[in-house]
Each structure stands twice: as structure tokens, then as C-alpha cells.
Design an enzyme around this catalytic site. Structure first.
Site, PDB file in Angstrom:
ATOM      1  N   GLY A 277       0.778  -1.221   0.000  1.00  0.00           N
ATOM      2  CA  GLY A 277       0.000   0.000   0.000  1.00  0.00           C
ATOM      3  C   GLY A 277       0.812   1.274   0.000  1.00  0.00           C
ATOM      4  N   GLU A 319       4.619  -6.228   0.578  1.00  0.00           N
ATOM      5  CA  GLU A 319       4.060  -6.460  -0.762  1.00  0.00           C
ATOM      6  C   GLU A 319       3.921  -5.158  -1.556  1.00  0.00           C
ATOM      7  OE1 GLU A 319       0.336  -8.246   0.119  1.00  0.00           O
ATOM      8  OE2 GLU A 319       1.217  -9.995   1.093  1.00  0.00           O
ATOM      9  N   GLY A 321       3.525  -2.914  -4.744  1.00  0.00           N
ATOM     10  CA  GLY A 321       3.095  -3.084  -6.138  1.00  0.00           C
ATOM     11  C   GLY A 321       3.117  -1.753  -6.845  1.00  0.00           C
ATOM     12  N   ARG A 322       2.194  -0.873  -6.441  1.00  0.00           N
ATOM     13  CA  ARG A 322       2.121   0.474  -7.008  1.00  0.00           C
ATOM     14  C   ARG A 322       3.459   1.202  -6.903  1.00  0.00           C
ATOM     15  NH1 ARG A 322      -2.528   3.843  -6.598  1.00  0.00           N
ATOM     16  NH2 ARG A 322      -3.287   2.365  -5.031  1.00  0.00           N
ATOM     17  N   ARG A 363      -9.089   5.120 -13.268  1.00  0.00           N
ATOM     18  CA  ARG A 363      -8.864   5.493 -11.874  1.00  0.00           C
ATOM     19  C   ARG A 363      -9.423   6.879 -11.533  1.00  0.00           C
ATOM     20  NH1 ARG A 363      -4.672   6.401  -9.703  1.00  0.00           N
ATOM     21  NH2 ARG A 363      -5.142   5.511  -7.643  1.00  0.00           N
ATOM     22  N   TYR A 367     -11.785   6.361  -8.526  1.00  0.00           N
ATOM     23  CA  TYR A 367     -11.233   6.739  -7.226  1.00  0.00           C
ATOM     24  C   TYR A 367     -11.079   8.246  -7.028  1.00  0.00           C
ATOM     25  CZ  TYR A 367      -9.745   1.830  -6.919  1.00  0.00           C
ATOM     26  OH  TYR A 367      -9.703   0.459  -6.878  1.00  0.00           O
ATOM     27  N   CYS A 394     -18.355   7.770 -24.228  1.00  0.00           N
ATOM     28  CA  CYS A 394     -19.674   8.383 -24.121  1.00  0.00           C
ATOM     29  C   CYS A 394     -20.099   8.460 -22.655  1.00  0.00           C
ATOM     30  CB  CYS A 394     -20.681   7.584 -24.939  1.00  0.00           C
ATOM     31  SG  CYS A 394     -22.219   8.466 -25.231  1.00  0.00           S
ATOM     32  N   GLU A 395     -19.312   9.184 -21.854  1.00  0.00           N
ATOM     33  CA  GLU A 395     -19.571   9.392 -20.434  1.00  0.00           C
ATOM     34  C   GLU A 395     -19.072  10.781 -20.043  1.00  0.00           C
ATOM     35  OE1 GLU A 395     -20.977   7.498 -18.117  1.00  0.00           O
ATOM     36  OE2 GLU A 395     -21.302   5.715 -19.369  1.00  0.00           O
ATOM     37  N   TYR A 424      -2.217  -0.206 -12.085  1.00  0.00           N
ATOM     38  CA  TYR A 424      -3.662  -0.377 -12.165  1.00  0.00           C
ATOM     39  C   TYR A 424      -4.309   0.188 -13.425  1.00  0.00           C
ATOM     40  CZ  TYR A 424      -2.879  -1.787  -7.399  1.00  0.00           C
ATOM     41  OH  TYR A 424      -2.395  -2.428  -6.301  1.00  0.00           O
TER      42      TYR A 424
END
Length: 485
Positions: A277, A319, A321-322, A363, A367, A394-395, A424
Site C-alpha cells: 500500500g 508487498e 506493487g504500485r 482510476r 477513485y 460516451c460518459e 492499475y
């Protein structure tokens, strides 16, 4: 993020045009902010280079959108964690970004790997990762999935529920093996992050609660299962975290459980996994810690708690990752339209539309994530204007970069590069509006190679089984509504 909501979304909220308080008008709109980019990224006469390769050349050869992966940066960050946490096991979290090439890098550079799906496991094994160095997560592992994992010889399975204890014990027994496991516990820590990525508070799907006693019950069940070998406890407090205080509280509570297990059950567990994290810099508001600082802080926290409890030091693991993948990659887009929109009191927002969007980076929508960007193909003498980089989907919420200063002469055909998209973005890429997922192009020392190719229309139609049926119906004179033509 705007402090005022609006029924049509944050983009329409009062005060949204002003931009966030941390965003400052740049003195030089062509310059990069080094902390946001991979280590080899630089501007040469206004043109962005990564890994010694001009981004404009990559766009010409591979088209846009495209993810540009800085191999030296990625591997350098992985080795930095490995070295800073010497004596620990460092598991690279594959969910951040995963492909066979990256799996081979992790195997070569001596990292362990954390997988959480059969697909991630398949890629790990294909990339040459030793299965004994793989840890396997998941909150709803099926029996066939567990059989595949155990049969592969995965080194650790992280148990996430009471149901899974019995399920995994039965699978291991049927296969005639004793499976090493960790028990994932929730420590009740509220990580300072988005609700959807804060994973150690009680009201969420992961882990077993220390507070309610579920974690201790799971430990007892595992110890009673002859086909399972309990190695230790696992904790993960969330993602994009900069403050070590969350880890301090979590470690205190998890190690208190560790001590109870030793006292009440007579077993001093040999391992402890503190999860990951660790945050990265997406914009100038972010100030992430170095691997060396993280190692120093976490070691201090664990040592203090162990001393207070009178416990021996277990073998530790983390761990990231990011923190490895995130800064290593930028996404390159081509500008299609530039639309100044006049709002209240004559204020103008410049909408810069690019050829990707929420299909390659969801993201921002998912988020409320913030990103930066730069014009990548040229220098500009124009003054900076506050712009919003949006996608082609189309959003209304299809936003890539909510607020950033770009040169006022940004125009169709320009290249826009968005840094810190290595974690991600590819992993969450999708086919919304039947978009084709972009390629991942690795660059190093002036050379480029595709490590994940761009999807094709054939790929898009490969799982669509309606074609032959539709053709047959058409030949029979039946319309798409099911009526005779």
C-alpha cells in the site's frame, strides 16, 4: 476533489473551475516535475524522451494511446525495495501491473510475487517465477482455483475466511500435500485513502477480524488441520498510503494477536506479512517515502512492539506493487479536439480531448484520482491555461486529468503524456464502447519493444459468438427484432 457535490457529478460542482488548492501555475509550462516521472524521462528541446526514445517516435510507430514502460526505472525500484528490506521477503503485487516480461524481471531480480487470480498465477509461472516464491490472495477462492494453486506448489496461500480454512484443508488433503498458509486479519485501522482502497477497517470484504475473534478462531482451525501449515499472520491496511502511523497501529494489534496465539495456543508463529500500500507521487501534492525510509520505519515499529511483548522476531515480508510499477510508466495520447467552454461569469475551461480515456485509465472516475500531464511532442511559447484532459468515451465522467496547466496553444495532433500510470491503469483497462486496449511498449537505452501488443478488432470479436447466428438469421429473412423481413 471539489468540496461541494452536484447531482450531475463533481465536474459541475460549485468552485470546480478554480482547480485544487495545491495546483500552482507553472513558471515554465514545458518543464517536467521530476518526482512525477520515471527516472529516465526528460525533455529535449521540448520533446519528451523516455529510456532514450522520443515519445513522438513511439507514437508514430505504435500509435496512441500507448503505455510507455521505463524498464530501467521499474527494475530499479524493484531492486531498491529488495535491497532496502534485506532479510525480509519482498513480494511484488502482480495486480498493479503484470505481464510475462515483468514476471521474468521479478524472477531475475530476486523478488517474490503476490498473485490473486488464476490468470496472474498463469503469467507468473509462464514468466519463470518459482512457485515456492508465490503468495496467493483472494477473498473467494473456489475449489478448482485452490486445487490449481496447491497443485502448482505455491509457497503461501493467504486464507481470507473461515469457510476457506475447511475448503483449502480438504483440497490439500485430497492432493496429499501440506499447504503452507497465512491468515489475513483485519486490524481495524482506517487508512488515510479512498474508501474503496482502505482495506483494514472492519466493514469490508477482506480478512478476519481481530476484534470479533474470527481471526483467532481461524488460527485455531488451521492449527487443527493436518493438511495445513500455519506460517503466520497477514495484514494489509490499504493503498496509496504515506503515513507510517497506520502501519504502527496495525502492527501493534496484529502482534498482540501473535502474542495471544503463543500464550493461549502454545504456538509462536514464524512469519509476519505487513502487506503493502505504499504511495507514489501522482501530482505535486504527494510526498512518498523512499524504500530506505519505509524499511527504517517499519523495522523500528516491529522491533518496538516485539520488545514490548517479549517475542522473538518472526520472518517479515511486505508487498509493494504500485510503488514499483506506478512511476515507471506514462500513457501517451493524441489530442483530437480542443474546446474552450465558457462558464459562469465569463470563466472559460479548456477541454482537451484525447484518443483514450476511461478504457485505459479508469482510476480518475473510480477513485477521484488526480494526475498530471505534459505536451510531449514540442515546446511552446504560449502562456499556461487551466485545462481538463478528457477521453473519447460516451460518459461525462470520462476524465483523464481533472486539472492541469497546459500551453494555451495546445492543438489537435499534439501528444499528451500522463505520468505515473504504471499501476492499475493497464490492469483495470477495459473495452468500454468496444475500445481496444492499448499496447505496453518497454523502452531502455534507446531501444523499444512491445511487451503487450495492442488489441485488434479480431481480438474484440473473438469471444462474440453471435456472428454466424446473425448471418444465418439474416439469410433466413429474420430481422434483429426477430420478425420476418
Amino acid at each position: 476533489m471539489s468540496s461541494t457535490t452536484h447531482e450531475a457529478g463533481w465536474a459541475h460542482a460549485s468552485g470546480a473551475l478554480r482547480g485544487p488548492s495545491w495546483l500552482r501555475t507553472p513558471g515554465e509550462v514545458n518543464e517536467l516535475v521530476p518526482a512525477l516521472w520515471s527516472s529516465t524521462a526528460r525533455k529535449v528541446d521540448g520533446e519528451l524522451e523516455v529510456g532514450g526514445v522520443r515519445v513522438a517516435d513511439l507514437a508514430a510507430e505504435h500509435m496512441t494511446p500507448a503505455y510507455v514502460l521505463d524498464e530501467a526505472d521499474f527494475r530499479g525500484r524493484a531492486r531498491a525495495f529488495r535491497d532496502a528490506f534485506a532479510g525480509w521477503d519482498v513480494y511484488y503485487a502482480a495486480k498493479a501491473f503484470w505481464c510475462t516480461e515483468v514476471a521474468s524481471w521479478m524472477a531475475e531480480d530476486g523478488l517474490h510475487v503476490d498473485c490473486c487470480s488464476p490468470g496472474e498465477l498463469l503469467v507468473a509461472l509462464r514468466g519463470g517465477v518459482d512457485p515456492a516464491r508465490i503468495e496467493y490472495h483472494g477473498n473467494n477462492k473456489t475449489v478448482p482455483e485452490l486445487r490449481r494453486v496447491v497443485d502448482a506448489g505455491v509457497g503461501r496461500v493467504v486464507i481470507d475466511s473461515l469457510t476457506e480454512v475447511d475448503r483449502l484443508a480438504a483440497v490439500a488433503r485430497d492432493l496429499g500435500v501440506v499447504q503452507p498458509v497465512m491468515v489475513r486479519v483485519t486490524a481495524g485501522v482506517e487508512a488515510h485513502t479512498h474508501e474503496y482502497i482502505a482495506t483494514a477497517h472492519e466493514d469490508q470484504k477482506f480478512g478476519l477480524s481481530i476484534t470479533t475473534g474470527d481471526a483467532l478462531e481461524a488460527v485455531g482451525r488451521v492449527l487443527a488441520a493436518e493438511s495445513l501449515d500455519l506460517r503466520g499472520l497477514h495484514s494489509h491496511i490499504g493503498s496509496q498510503i504515506f503515513d507510517a502511523s497506520g502501519f504502527e497501529v496495525a502492527a501493534r494489534r496484529v502482534l498482540a494477536l501473535h502474542a495471544r496465539i503463543a500464550t493461549e495456543l502454545g504456538v509462536e508463529l514464524p512469519e509476519l506479512d505487513l502487506g503493502g500500500g505504499f504511495g507514489i507521487a501522482y501530482t505535486t501534492q504527494d510526498d512518498p517515502a523512499t524504500p530506505e525510509r519505509l524499511a527504517e520505519d517499519l523495522d523500528r515499529i516491529v522491533t518496538h512492539e516485539l520488545r514490548a511483548l517479549g517475542l522473538a522476531r518472526p520472518h517479515l515480508s511486505i508487498e509493494p506493487g504500485r510503488a514499483i510499477a506506478g512511476p515507471s510508466t506514462c500513457t501517451v495520447y493524441t489530442v483530437g479536439t480542443v474546446k474552450p467552454v465558457t462558464l459562469d461569469a465569463g470563466a472559460v475551461r479548456t477541454y482537451v480531448s484525447v484518443d483514450g480515456g476511461m478504457s485505459d485509465n479508469i482510476r480518475t472516475a473510480l477513485y477521484d484520482a488526480d494526475y498530471s500531464c505534459t505536451v510531449a511532442n514540442r515546446a511552446s511559447d504560449a502562456p499556461p491555461v487551466l485545462a481538463r484532459v478528457v477521453g473519447k468515451h460516451c460518459e461525462a465522467g470520462d476524465v483523464v486529468v481533472r486539472d492541469e496547466f497546459l500551453p494555451a496553444d495546445v492543438a489537435p495532433g499534439d501528444l499528451i503524456a500522463v505520468p505515473a500510470t504504471g499501476a492499475y491503469c493497464f490492469s483495470l483497462a477495459n473495452n468500454y464502447n468496444h475500445a481496444l486496449r492499448p499496447p505496453v511498449v518497454a523502452v531502455r537505452d534507446g531501444f523499444a519493444r512491445v511487451v503487450v501488443r495492442r488489441e485488434t478488432e479480431d481480438d474484440l470479436l473473438a469471444t462474440d459468438v453471435g456472428g454466424p447466428v446473425a448471418a444465418a438469421r439474416g439469410a433466413a429473412g429474420v430481422t434483429s427484432e426477430g420478425r420476418a423481413g
